[in-house]
Every structure is written in structure tokens, then in C-alpha cells.
Design an enzyme around this catalytic site. Structure first.
Site, PDB file in Angstrom:
ATOM      1  N   LEU C  77      38.712  97.544  53.042  1.00 54.51           N
ATOM      2  CA  LEU C  77      39.880  98.433  52.951  1.00 54.51           C
ATOM      3  C   LEU C  77      40.993  98.048  53.928  1.00 54.51           C
ATOM      4  CD1 LEU C  77      38.247 101.935  52.359  1.00 54.51           C
ATOM      5  CD2 LEU C  77      39.280 100.405  50.681  1.00 54.51           C
ATOM      6  N   ASP C 318      33.033  93.527  46.432  1.00 57.41           N
ATOM      7  CA  ASP C 318      33.602  92.664  47.488  1.00 57.41           C
ATOM      8  C   ASP C 318      35.135  92.637  47.354  1.00 57.41           C
ATOM      9  OD1 ASP C 318      33.840  91.076  49.690  1.00 57.41           O
ATOM     10  OD2 ASP C 318      32.920  89.293  48.819  1.00 57.41           O
TER      11      ASP C 318
HETATM   12 ZN   LIG Z   1      30.787  88.474  52.644  1.00 59.28          ZN
END
Ligand SMILES: [Zn+2]
Lengths: 181, 310, 437
Positions: C77, C318
Site C-alpha cells: 500500500l 502482490d
Molecule cells: Zn516478494
């Protein structure tokens, strides 16, 4: 539907032959012999015409004169506006042009731009005594101050007519015709 | 016949006909180099930038000469003298060049893919003068040209590329160029310098030099980068030279009338002995001359692509 | 309140009803048409369709699939530190747009989440977020791989796992200690498996594509050697190891064998690692530059097989936002990572469900109950008295990815112009509609 085209034959094989013989004679006459003479034909058809004229001069004067072939692609003034680059062909001028009388030979004289390119190229090879121009057909509509010294035939045309020169070496016959749009 | 792209980024994917067109054009243009006035007005008014992010005197001079022989307007922009050091991004540099209304960009960069990157952000035709370990297409073309000039054919010749294949853009362009024209190509080098799955590029891979040289017509000896020793890819240059150095003794395995090439600059006594580099079978200096003709051909064929249809 | 209720003068007992949808709750193996009734942010009743119960607001979920709110256990984030790329708020907007009701944020921020204060900062910011945000703490101080963080402190502040993601813990002794120490708290250690010496200057998967592009490669073994090491350490310490973003065939096989031997290891795969191969790098698209890199077709097939046979427990995004300025550079110099919150579900439906790799229930489990169990989160269920975190999906909608329309502050996705099946229709967090098409 394609537009109807009108094809008018203006020179047949016999007429082409006569014109070339006359041009060869005029060259010898104007230059008082063929001693310092060389011809350079502009590819593709002008090159074959140059070879024929050289042979005719040889018959008249019994001397062999040098013949050069020239591709003017690299000297064109429209190269940046073409969509596809024209194939560059070999230029073969294997004699020294310096102090020679060079007769440039082409099939048709039209805007004069091809001749301008050829003149530039010859001068890059050296400094001839003078350069003359022989063409099989002069169809008018010049865009540059260029005129021919030897003309096979003057043919008045409209600007968008096409002049179709056929030479036995490439087209299997000798002829000149006008295609009227 | 024309080239399919208005850029020259790589030889990978180029057809036999396209490569042949470039070689044929180069052959014609080579004649200009023998004229009293070795310059033609073809690219008058065409602006070319040589954008070099990596020092390479040879390639840059060869391009510059080719550009000048064709009467192009040449601007040199090299990383050491430019704003790159002040932290300007590639994108910014490109925007600046674009604002100068440049027609063609010749680019050399240490990162693979930079020439492609340029095609995405500018209108000019892009010519790759070497990007990372990816390709060096004009070098590949001039190598093929030089071999074709000597043998009058490429098809069926056995070409061996010797050296650090993994880090060589010349090797990659040579592989694509020679295989496209039908040569039988092998690569040879220490196993640490043969990249994974290299065979998929259509070549045989060897780490035994004598085996690789058996029946070869052309040997292209790559420059060994002296700093590779540090990356522990090589224990020592001495050992490399013993196992992979091209010496006169090894040449009896080759076909008669064989050819020795090297893209330069040479580390004499490391990858090749001076007697071989300067010997009668070496075409190393022809490669330099031909480089100019090939680059002229590329510049000519890629110029003027944006014209109107007549 | 609907007209019927108004006429009858009935006061609605519920705040929200979701009616007529196909409800899938993987944990209870539920897959049927049902109506869901929510009050005070909690699922109160699940009824057969056309029940007479009323609610203040009703969502017609006919033709839709109603699943537990999706949980992304691997999100970056960027706040604190790189608020130009993403903030907790904008990231949460992207999350709910993509159907996620909870995200777990990785600690590689600036400063990193390696102390209580930063954990508190994240929770404080998360109060304004559109979804639930669970921070993950660092394994080592400043992610230097040397000294353990004050893990007990972090647990008390509310981290749900620890990880040095972005970097491996290179020193095996440090990793051993981390695993052993975390066993006290039943806290999973999430490992980014990469041997930095082997990956070296690599910028993409080492294989035929890197060979032909002349790019430095990251070999599969750079990941596998660390997966093997960490599995051994997990076996030795009896701690819970979770392996992030598994990308190679060899890693999947190592984990499969470890699970067979009863070692406490779980893992996740990202949507890009089951949708894309290294072939995409041929276009030099820096948005496709990720770590671990996009691998070969063989690896992608192995990931799919691992998802199908349960070796791979979770699908995690991810999500790694990067600014255009940072990505619009030479491939070698671009940072790794792509955004993923808003394309994850579409990729799961298109690449896994449509292609019959996973059933709906299996796929949803990997996005809900499985991460919830790994991280001990209260969620991942559609069940009475569970939080009303619900995602409603339109399974048949075909849409075209347009990164410029992303809620995320960053647009670094290589999926632009890709056609995907399956779109989020509505995301409900704690009984409130937070995103609706
Ligand atoms: Zn990673």
C-alpha cells in the site's frame, strides 16, 4: 471500372532504328568525329540505347567509344517523399570522365529532373569538357531549364499522358506509344 | 521489395529477402566509396542523431561516415558530454531530440530494449547500434556481407562463433543473420558463457574448440571482456586463452579457404594470436570497410518512409 | 423499505438483503441459491429464496455469484513513504473495486512497519479505508536481515504475520530464529524466497527469452534454493512458514513434498504467475517486470497444477504500485512490481475457472477462507454471525482492462486491453456497500 485508355503507336521498330542512326550521325557531325566522345546511358532503357548508339558510331567512325551506365537513384530530389525506396542499381562508369565529351542518353525527356540528377552525378565523377544530351523522345513539360542536343522524335503530349518506350533488350520489341488517359 | 519495418532493431525475425535487399544495396553503395568524390546527395536534409550512451568509437565513426557519405545532417550526442550525467531520464532526452525534428536516430545503449523503447516515444526511424547483450544488427549484417562477398553465397557455409556468447550482442545478431540465409551456425565458449537454451536459436553449442572448428569455413572470434574474470565466469584469461584462443595450430581443422573474423577491438594474444589476426585468411579490415557500406544501405532503405503514395 | 412493507406497515428487521444469488461458502461446501440478511454489519440469516423477510435495502443478485469478501494477503500500500504511488485509502478503493474486503499490507514502506508506532499509524489510517486493512510486520529491523524486530510488540499492536517481503532473509540463522520465535505466537512467517547471489543483476527469468533478448536472467534455482532452505528450517523449528509468490515448477514440487511430510508450510501464487510467461518481456513492457519474474510456460502449468491439487493454498495479488516516471525507463532500470487488485478476480475466472483448472468453490477458497485461516482472520465465510464482508460477482460479464480507469493511484499493469471474464458487481464490507458497479 477502369477508365478507358487510348493507346496510340507513334514509333515502330523501323522508326526507332532510323532515329538512332540519325542521332549517331548528328553526334559525329557536331563533335567533328568521335575521338574524345563517351556515352553514358541512364538506367534502365537509356543504358541499352547508349550501347546501340556507341555501336552505330563505331560503324560510322571505326573507333570504339567508352560506354557508361548510370543509376541516378541516389541523386533523385524526391527520395524523402517516396513511400518505398527505389532499388539502387549499379552505376558503372569505368573510364575517366575528365576532359571527355560526355553524351548522356535517356529514352524520354520529360520534366528534366532525371537529367539534372545525372548531371550532378557525372560531375561528382570528375570534370568533363562538356556534357550533351540525347533522347529518343522529347515529350515536353519541362520543370527545369534543360534541353536535348539530339532528339529522336518530338512528341506533343498532355501532362498526364504516359509515354511507353519499349526496347528489344528488355521488352522484346522496339516501339514508342502514347497512352492517353 | 521493401523492408517491413521503418526501424532496424534486430535481425531476429528478419526474412531472408529483407536481409538480401540490404546486402544487395550495400554492394551497390560500396562502389561510391571508390569514387573520386565519395559522397552522394541522397539524404540531403535528413537529420540523423547518433545517440551513444556507451563509448564506442568504432561503431560511431562508421555510422557517422555512412551518414556523411549520404549527405545527411549529423548530430552526435554521447552520454559523456550530455545531460545524462545530470540525471536526465532517457525519456526526457528523447523528448528533447524529438523536439529537434530529427528523422533518424542511431542508438547505442547498455540496456537491452532501448531502441524499442525509442520507437514507442518518438516518430523518427530508429537504428540499433547495439543494445546491451541483445543485438547489434548492423554488425551482424556487415559480417554476413563480408562472408557473402568472399564466397558469393552463405547457404551451406559452416560458421563458428567463439567467445563469451552469453554477453555478446554480436553473437546474437550473427546467429540470426547467418541462419536466415541458410548457414550452419555453431557457437563455442566456456560453459559459463553459453546462455541457457541457446540451441533454440537454431545453432549447435560446443565447449570443445577443436570439435567446433572441425570442417568450419568461417570463424568469428569475439572479443573477450577483460572484466568477466571478476564475475567468476572465468578463472583467468590465461586459462581462457589456453582453451579457447585461436592459434595457428588449431586452424588445420578448418576447411581450405577459411575465413577469420573479429568485430574488434582485438585483445591480441588473448582470444586470437596476432599471426592469425593479421594472417592471409583474416578479413578483419574488410569488415571495417564493409561496415560503412552496410550502414549506408540501412540508412538509405529506412529513410523517407513517411512519403505520400503517388 | 419496499412498497409491500410500506403497505403492511412492517418495520424492516434487517439493514441489507442480498436476494436470489448463487451463494458459495467453500468452508461449508455451500453452493446454492439463497437470500442473505444482514444487520449491524453481521450476517444474521441465510434463507431459501423468496423468503418473506424484508430489509431497508435489497440487492437483487439474480444471475450473480455471492461469495465471502475476498482477502488479499499480499498487498503493497506504499503508505507511509510513497504516497505518490498509493495510499492506504486509494489502495483500499482499488481493493473494493476488485472485490477485496480485506487486504494485508506488506511492511516494506518508508519507514518500514518494524515497530508498534508504524503498526498503529497503519491502523489509524485504515479507519478511513474502504476495506479492512491488516498490517504485516517486518521480520528484521529495517528489513536489513540482521536483527529481529520486537515481534511480541508487533503482535500486540495487531500484525497478522511477519515478512521482509521485497527481500529475502539471507542469513539462515536469522530465519531460524524468526521461525522459532514466532512459534510462541502462532504467527506465520511469510518468506520472500530469493537467493540474492544467484539472482544477481537479473531482470527477468533466465531461459530462452532472456537468452534471445540478451538480458541478465534470474534462474529458477535462485527461488528454489531458498524454498528448500526455509522448508528445512520450518521442519526443524516446527513453526508456520508461508511462502510468498511461488513462481517455479521446482518450488511447487518442494512444497508439495513438504506438505506430504507434514511440515507446516503454506504458500500463495499471484494471478500474474499463472496468467503470463516470460514471452511477454519480448515487448520490453516494464509493467511486466516483477520479482519473482514471470517464468516459462512449464512453470505456469506447474503453478496451475499446484493450485488444482491444493499444494498452493492461496491466490494473492502482490499488488505493487509504481509511478509512471519510475516505470517509463529502460527495462534494466525499472523497479519490479505490477498492480493487481483490480484484475485479480477477472484473471482467476478467465484463467482458472473458465479453463476448468479450479471450480468456483476451490478458487474462492484460495481468495477467502484459506488466507483467513493462515492469518487467523475473522472472515472468509458466509455464515450466520460472521462479519458481513461479501463480494457479489457477475460471472459472465466480459470486460476489457483499462488501467487508466483503475482506482489505484498507479497504473502499472501489463494487462491493459486484455479481455477478462467475470466482474465484481458489488463489494460489501461490514454490511455496507463500498463499491458497486
Ligand atoms: Zn516478494
Amino acid at each position: 471500372m477502369p477508365k478507358k485508355q487510348k493507346i496510340v503507336l507513334v514509333m515502330d521498330a523501323k522508326a526507332v532504328e532510323r532515329a538512332l542512326i540519325r542521332v549517331a550521325h548528328e553526334m559525329v557531325e557536331k563533335n567533328k568525329g568521335a575521338e574524345n566522345l563517351a556515352v553514358i546511358g541512364i538506367k534502365t532503357r537509356g543504358a541499352y540505347l547508349a550501347e546501340r548508339i556507341a555501336k552505330l558510331i563505331e560503324q560510322i567512325e571505326k573507333v570504339k567509344i567508352p560506354v557508361g551506365l548510370m543509376d541516378i537513384t541516389l541523386y533523385r530530389d524526391d527520395i524523402q517523399t517516396k513511400l518505398e525506396q527505389p532499388v539502387v542499381q549499379k552505376t558503372e562508369v569505368l573510364f575517366d570522365v575528365v576532359d571527355k565529351v560526355i553524351v548522356l542518353v535517356d529514352d524520354v525527356l520529360f520534366t528534366g529532373r532525371t537529367i539534372r540528377a545525372a548531371l550532378d552525378q557525372i560531375i561528382d565523377f570528375g570534370r568533363p569538357k562538356n556534357i550533351q544530351l540525347a533522347v529518343l523522345v522529347d515529350r515536353g513539360h519541362r520543370e527545369l531549364p534543360i534541353r536535348a542536343d539530339y532528339v529522336g522524335k518530338n512528341i506533343p503530349t498532355a501532362k498526364d499522358d504516359r509515354v511507353n518506350v519499349k526496347i528489344t533488350e528488355v521488352d522484346k520489341e522496339d516501339s514508342v506509344s502514347i497512352i492517353k488517359q | 521489395m521493401k523492408l517491413r519495418s521503418r526501424h532496424l532493431l534486430a535481425l531476429e525475425g528478419m526474412s531472408k529477402d529483407e536481409i538480401t535487399l540490404i546486402l544487395d544495396t550495400a554492394e551497390t553503395l560500396k562502389e561510391i566509396l571508390a569514387r573520386p568524390i565519395r559522397i552522394v546527395p541522397t539524404l540531403r536534409g535528413v537529420g540523423v542523431v547518433n545517440l551513444f550512451y556507451e563509448a564506442s568509437t568504432r561503431t560511431r565513426i562508421s555510422f557517422e561516415l555512412a551518414e556523411k557519405r549520404l549527405s545527411a545532417e549529423v548530430v552526435n550526442f554521447s552520454a559523456s558530454t550530455s545531460s545524462v550525467k545530470k540525471g536526465e531520464t532517457l525519456k526526457d532526452t528523447v523528448r528533447n531530440i524529438e523536439a529537434m525534428k530529427i528523422d533518424m536516430v542511431v542508438v547505442r545503449h547498455q540496456a537491452s530494449g532501448v531502441p524499442y523503447f525509442l520507437t514507442q516515444c518518438m516518430k523518427a526511424s530508429i537504428i540499433n547500434a547495439g543494445d546491451g547483450a541483445h543485438e547489434h544488427p548492423t554488425q551482424g549484417l556487415l559480417d554476413v556481407f563480408t562472408v557473402r562477398e568472399k564466397y558469393k553465397r552463405i547457404k551451406g557455409l559452416k560458421v563458428v562463433i567463439v567467445g563469451d556468447i552469453k554477453h555478446s550482442r554480436v553473437a546474437r545478431s550473427d546467429i540470426w543473420g547467418f541462419t536466415a540465409l541458410g548457414a550452419d551456425v555453431s557457437v563455442c565458449g566456456p560453459t559459463t558463457m553459453l546462455p541457457l537454451e541457446i540451441e533454440k536459436m537454431g545453432v549447435k553449442a560446443y565447449s570443445d574448440l577443436d570439435q567446433a572448428l572441425e570442417g568450419a569455413d568461417v570463424v568469428n572470434v569475439l572479443r573477450i571482456q577483460l572484466e568477466r574474470q571478476r564475475g567468476s565466469l572465468l578463472p583467468s584469461l590465461r586459462e581462457y586463452s589456453n582453451k579457447f584462443g585461436i592459434t595457428r595450430d588449431r586452424l588445420n581443422r578448418l576447411n581450405q579457404n577459411f575465413t577469420i573474423m573479429h568485430p574488434g577491438p582485438i585483445n591480441r594474444g588473448v582470444e586470437i594470436t596476432p599471426e592469425v589476426a593479421d594472417g592471409p585468411h583474416s578479413v578483419i579490415l574488410d569488415q571495417v570497410t564493409n561496415g560503412v557500406a552496410v550502414r549506408m544501405a540501412v540508412l538509405y532503405l529506412l529513410s523517407g518512409g513517411e512519403g505520400k503514395v503517388e | 423499505m419496499n412498497n409491500y412493507e410500506k403497505e403492511k406497515g412492517v418495520v424492516s428487521e434487517f439493514d441489507l438483503a442480498i436476494v436470489g444469488g448463487r451463494v458459495i461458502d467453500p468452508e461449508s461446501k455451500t453452493d446454492r441459491i439463497a437470500d442473505i440478511f444482514i444487520r449491524d454489519g453481521v450476517i444474521k440469516r441465510i434463507e431459501k429464496p423468496k423468503s418473506k423477510l424484508g430489509a431497508k435495502e435489497t440487492i437483487d443478485a439474480k444471475e450473480m455469484i455471492v461469495v465471502p469478501g475476498l482477502i488479499d494477503m499480499h498487498t503493497h500500500l506504499r503508505e507511509p513513504g510513497r504516497e505518490d504511488e498509493e495510499t492506504i485509502y486509494t489502495g483500499s478503493c482499488a481493493a473494493v473495486a476488485g472485490g477485496f474486503t480485506s487486504v494485508c499490507c506488506m511492511p516494506n514502506t518508508h519507514p518500514p512497519i518494524d515497530n508498534q508506532e508504524t503498526v498503529k499509524f497503519v491502523y489509524e489510517k485504515a479507519k478511513q479505508a474502504k476495506c479492512k486493512v491488516y498490517p504485516i510486520g517486518c521480520i528484521t529491523k529495517n528489513q536489513m536481515g540482521e536483527e529481529l524486530t520486537e515481534i511480541y510488540d508487533l503482535v500486540q499492536a495487531g500484525v497478522v504475520a511477519i515478512s521482509d517481503d521485497g527481500k529475502p532473509v539471507s542469513d539462515p540463522q536469522v530465519m531460524r530464529n524468526a521461525l522459532e520465535y514466532c512459534r510462541m505466537f502462532d504467527l506465520p512467517v511469510i518468506s520472500h524466497c530469493e537467493d540474492l547471489n544467484l539472482s544477481g543483476s537479473g531482470v527477468m527469468h533466465e531461459g530462452f527469452v532472456s537468452t534471445s533478448l540478451g538480458m541478465s536472467g534470474i534462474p529458477s534455482v535462485a527461488e528454489e534454493i531458498m524454498v528448500a532452505r526455509d522448508i528445512k528450517l520450518a521442519e526443524f523449528t516446527k513453526a508456520h512458514l508461508h511462502i510468498a509468490h511461488v513462481s517455479t515448477e521446482g518450488s511447487v514440487e518442494l512444497i508439495r513434498q513438504a506438505k506430504k511430510r507434514g511440515i507446516k508450510v503454506t504458500c500463495e501464487a499471484t494471478p500474474h504467475h499463472f496468467s503470463l510467461t516470460h514471452e511477454i518481456i519480448r515487448t520490453f513492457d516494464t509493467n511486466a517486470k516483477v520479482n519473482p519474474p514471470l517464468r516459462s510456460k512449464k512453470d505456469v502449468e506447474a503453478i496451475k497444477k499446484g493450485l488444482a491439487d491444493g499444494t498452493i493454498d492461496c491466490i494473492a495479488t502482490d499488488h505493487a504500485p509504481h509511478s509512471i516516471e519510475e516505470k517509463d525507463v529502460e527495462f534494466d532500470f525499472a523497479p519490479c512490481g505490477m498492480v493487481g487488485l483490480e484484475t485479480a478476480l477477472g484473471l482467476v475466472v478467465t484463467e482458472l475457472i473458465e479453463k476448468k483448472i479450479l471450480s468456483w468453490s476451490q478458487a474462492i477458497a484460495k481468495l477467502t477462507i484459506n488466507p483467513a485461516k493462515i492469518l487467523n482472520l475473522n472472515g472468509g465465510r458466509i455464515k450466520k454471525n460472521f462479519p458481513a464482508d461479501i463480494t457479489i460477482i457477475h460471472p459472465k460479464t466480459l470486460w476489457v482492462v483499462d488501467p487508466t480507469k483503475f482506482q489505484s493511484k498507479s497504473k502499472n499493469s501489463p494487462f491493459g486491453k486484455k479481455r477478462l471474464r467475470g466482474k465484481v458487481f458489488c463489494t460489501i464490507v461490514g454490511g455496507e456497500v463500498r463499491s458497486r458497479e
